[in-house]
Design an enzyme around this catalytic site. Structure first.
Site, PDB file in Angstrom:
ATOM      1  N   TYR A 123      -1.896  -1.472  10.466  1.00  0.00           N
ATOM      2  CA  TYR A 123      -1.887  -1.558   9.003  1.00  0.00           C
ATOM      3  C   TYR A 123      -0.563  -1.024   8.447  1.00  0.00           C
ATOM      4  O   TYR A 123       0.060  -1.649   7.590  1.00  0.00           O
ATOM      5  CB  TYR A 123      -3.071  -0.746   8.462  1.00  0.00           C
ATOM      6  CG  TYR A 123      -3.350  -0.889   6.984  1.00  0.00           C
ATOM      7  CD1 TYR A 123      -4.114  -1.944   6.496  1.00  0.00           C
ATOM      8  CD2 TYR A 123      -2.876   0.050   6.074  1.00  0.00           C
ATOM      9  CE1 TYR A 123      -4.395  -2.057   5.140  1.00  0.00           C
ATOM     10  CE2 TYR A 123      -3.153  -0.063   4.716  1.00  0.00           C
ATOM     11  CZ  TYR A 123      -3.916  -1.125   4.255  1.00  0.00           C
ATOM     12  OH  TYR A 123      -4.181  -1.241   2.905  1.00  0.00           O
ATOM     13  N   SER A 147       0.873  -1.181   0.000  1.00  0.00           N
ATOM     14  CA  SER A 147       0.000   0.000   0.000  1.00  0.00           C
ATOM     15  C   SER A 147       0.902   1.219   0.000  1.00  0.00           C
ATOM     16  O   SER A 147       2.095   1.111   0.335  1.00  0.00           O
ATOM     17  CB  SER A 147      -0.836  -0.022   1.291  1.00  0.00           C
ATOM     18  OG  SER A 147      -1.433   1.223   1.546  1.00  0.00           O
TER      19      SER A 147
HETATM   20  P1  NAD Z   1     -11.612  -5.905   0.211  1.00  0.00           P
HETATM   21  O1  NAD Z   1     -12.145  -5.790   1.598  1.00  0.00           O
HETATM   22  O2  NAD Z   1     -12.475  -5.575  -0.943  1.00  0.00           O
HETATM   23  O3  NAD Z   1     -11.030  -7.363  -0.044  1.00  0.00           O
HETATM   24  C1  NAD Z   1     -10.286  -8.040   0.921  1.00  0.00           C
HETATM   25  C2  NAD Z   1     -10.240  -9.498   0.578  1.00  0.00           C
HETATM   26  O4  NAD Z   1      -9.505 -10.179   1.610  1.00  0.00           O
HETATM   27  C3  NAD Z   1     -11.642 -10.154   0.537  1.00  0.00           C
HETATM   28  O5  NAD Z   1     -11.693 -11.124  -0.467  1.00  0.00           O
HETATM   29  C4  NAD Z   1     -11.736 -10.809   1.908  1.00  0.00           C
HETATM   30  O6  NAD Z   1     -12.637 -11.905   1.948  1.00  0.00           O
HETATM   31  C5  NAD Z   1     -10.294 -11.260   2.087  1.00  0.00           C
HETATM   32  N1  NAD Z   1      -9.982 -11.551   3.487  1.00  0.00           N
HETATM   33  C6  NAD Z   1     -10.096 -10.759   4.565  1.00  0.00           C
HETATM   34  N2  NAD Z   1      -9.749 -11.438   5.666  1.00  0.00           N
HETATM   35  C7  NAD Z   1      -9.400 -12.686   5.266  1.00  0.00           C
HETATM   36  C8  NAD Z   1      -8.972 -13.858   5.929  1.00  0.00           C
HETATM   37  N3  NAD Z   1      -8.812 -13.893   7.260  1.00  0.00           N
HETATM   38  N4  NAD Z   1      -8.705 -14.956   5.193  1.00  0.00           N
HETATM   39  C9  NAD Z   1      -8.887 -14.948   3.851  1.00  0.00           C
HETATM   40  N5  NAD Z   1      -9.283 -13.866   3.161  1.00  0.00           N
HETATM   41  C10 NAD Z   1      -9.551 -12.758   3.877  1.00  0.00           C
HETATM   42  O7  NAD Z   1     -10.283  -4.999   0.232  1.00  0.00           O
HETATM   43  P2  NAD Z   1      -9.350  -4.443  -0.940  1.00  0.00           P
HETATM   44  O8  NAD Z   1      -9.389  -2.967  -0.838  1.00  0.00           O
HETATM   45  O9  NAD Z   1      -9.611  -5.114  -2.216  1.00  0.00           O
HETATM   46  O10 NAD Z   1      -7.927  -4.878  -0.349  1.00  0.00           O
HETATM   47  C11 NAD Z   1      -7.097  -5.854  -0.943  1.00  0.00           C
HETATM   48  C12 NAD Z   1      -5.648  -5.567  -0.563  1.00  0.00           C
HETATM   49  O11 NAD Z   1      -5.268  -4.308  -1.118  1.00  0.00           O
HETATM   50  C13 NAD Z   1      -5.418  -5.458   0.939  1.00  0.00           C
HETATM   51  O12 NAD Z   1      -4.177  -6.064   1.259  1.00  0.00           O
HETATM   52  C14 NAD Z   1      -5.343  -3.964   1.169  1.00  0.00           C
HETATM   53  O13 NAD Z   1      -4.589  -3.641   2.295  1.00  0.00           O
HETATM   54  C15 NAD Z   1      -4.677  -3.513  -0.107  1.00  0.00           C
HETATM   55  N6  NAD Z   1      -4.856  -2.117  -0.439  1.00  0.00           N
HETATM   56  C16 NAD Z   1      -6.102  -1.595  -0.616  1.00  0.00           C
HETATM   57  C17 NAD Z   1      -6.228  -0.263  -0.941  1.00  0.00           C
HETATM   58  C18 NAD Z   1      -7.562   0.382  -1.178  1.00  0.00           C
HETATM   59  O14 NAD Z   1      -7.611   1.619  -1.290  1.00  0.00           O
HETATM   60  N7  NAD Z   1      -8.621  -0.355  -1.291  1.00  0.00           N
HETATM   61  C19 NAD Z   1      -5.087   0.539  -1.069  1.00  0.00           C
HETATM   62  C20 NAD Z   1      -3.839  -0.023  -0.866  1.00  0.00           C
HETATM   63  C21 NAD Z   1      -3.738  -1.366  -0.562  1.00  0.00           C
END
Ligand code: NAD
Length: 261
Positions: free
Chosen positions: A156, A143
């Protein structure tokens, strides 16, 4: 179709960024092991949709990324059901927003387990097979918070800085083996993880969702636009293809200028 015949595990691919990544890799001909939480009917629909749409093998693992034994079993199931993982995308993640002195201990442990330790356990379980094949692509979704901090996100930010360090270390250890390990550092992507933060901001400031969204983007991201999850997928497809061969240990931002400040 640059990834025909390859097998990928994408953690947290039932939603958001992970789901977009799974679609992109499948579109390049890669077999996919989906993973993540969610409604069983919706997951079954995904497992049926992918082979129909892309003509690839698709399986699902419900492994909980906070449980090392389940992560190891997921890697073993991938090998049995579609073949050993050539590509691993460590994407599953959760967020918890709280001042450090009030940060719940159990949330700290969960964020570190899912956002950092899970990547270690899956890398450890899959690198031996990649070494045998002289090929592997490991992509860790960090991130902008892997490079800079924001208040009230201690777990985080610690996990994301940690995964940047893990990425560089694994890249050095595998540098001569046909395996690459890179991290991607997205800015804001409009997913359920971020929607929850927007809703909390709207409630806290007694403002509309539209205003809370504008405030969220305006605080951190100079281009003031969400990153498209498909753009992250496309970057991963590049890293997994032949032209990604010499890119390892890279920490790649895709953040609308967030970390240029
Ligand atoms: P999201 O909540 O849409 O998806 C998260 C996914 O992780 C889901 O499929 C959920 O079921 C799964 N998950 C959560 N806990 C779990 C567990 N214990 N076991 C198995 N699966 C689990 O979130 P997102 O925004 O798509 O995030 C995905 C990644 O991207 C994360 O690592 C997040 O930190 C990173 N990220 C997101 C953003 C953003 O702005 N959305 C920015 C930078 C990084």
């Amino acid at each position: 179709m640059v990834l025909t015949g390859k097998n990928a595990i994408v953690t947290g691919s039932t939603s958001g960024i992970g789901l977009a990544i799974a679609h992109t890799l499948a579109g390049e001909g890669c077999n996919i092991m989906l993973n993540g939480m969610g409604d069983k009917a919706a997951i079954d629909a995904l497992v049926a949709e992918f082979p129909r749409k892309y003509g690839i093998k698709t399986v699902y693992s419900g492994a909980d990324m906070s449980k090392p034994g389940e992560i190891r079993q997921m890697a073993a199931d991938c090998a049995t059901e579609i073949g050993g993982a050539d590509i691993v995308v460590n994407n599953a993640g959760i967020q918890c927003v709280s001042p450090v002195e009030e940060f719940p201990d159990d949330k700290w442990d969960a964020v570190i387990a899912i956002n950092l330790s899970a990547a270690f356990h899956l890398i450890k379980a899959t690198v031996p097979g990649m070494r045998k094949n002289n090929f592997g692509r490991i992509i860790n979704i960090a991130s902008a918070h892997g490079l800079v901090a924001s208040a009230n996100k201690s777990a985080y930010v610690a996990a994301k800085h940690g995964i940047v360090g893990l990425t560089k270390t694994v890249a050095l250890e595998t540098a001569e083996s046909g395996i690459t390990c890179n991290a991607i550092c997205p800015g804001w992507v409009n997913t359920p993880l971020v929607q929850k933060q927007i809703e909390a901001k709207a409630k806290e400031g007694n403002i509309s969702i539209a205003q809370a969204t504008a405030n969220l983007l305006g605080e951190k991201q100079p281009n003031k636009k969400f990153i498209q999850p498909e753009s992250i997928g496309a970057l991963i497809a590049f890293l997994c293809g032949a032209h990604g061969e010499a890119m390892t240990g890279e920490i790649l931002s895709i953040d609308g200028g967030w970390t240029a400040q």
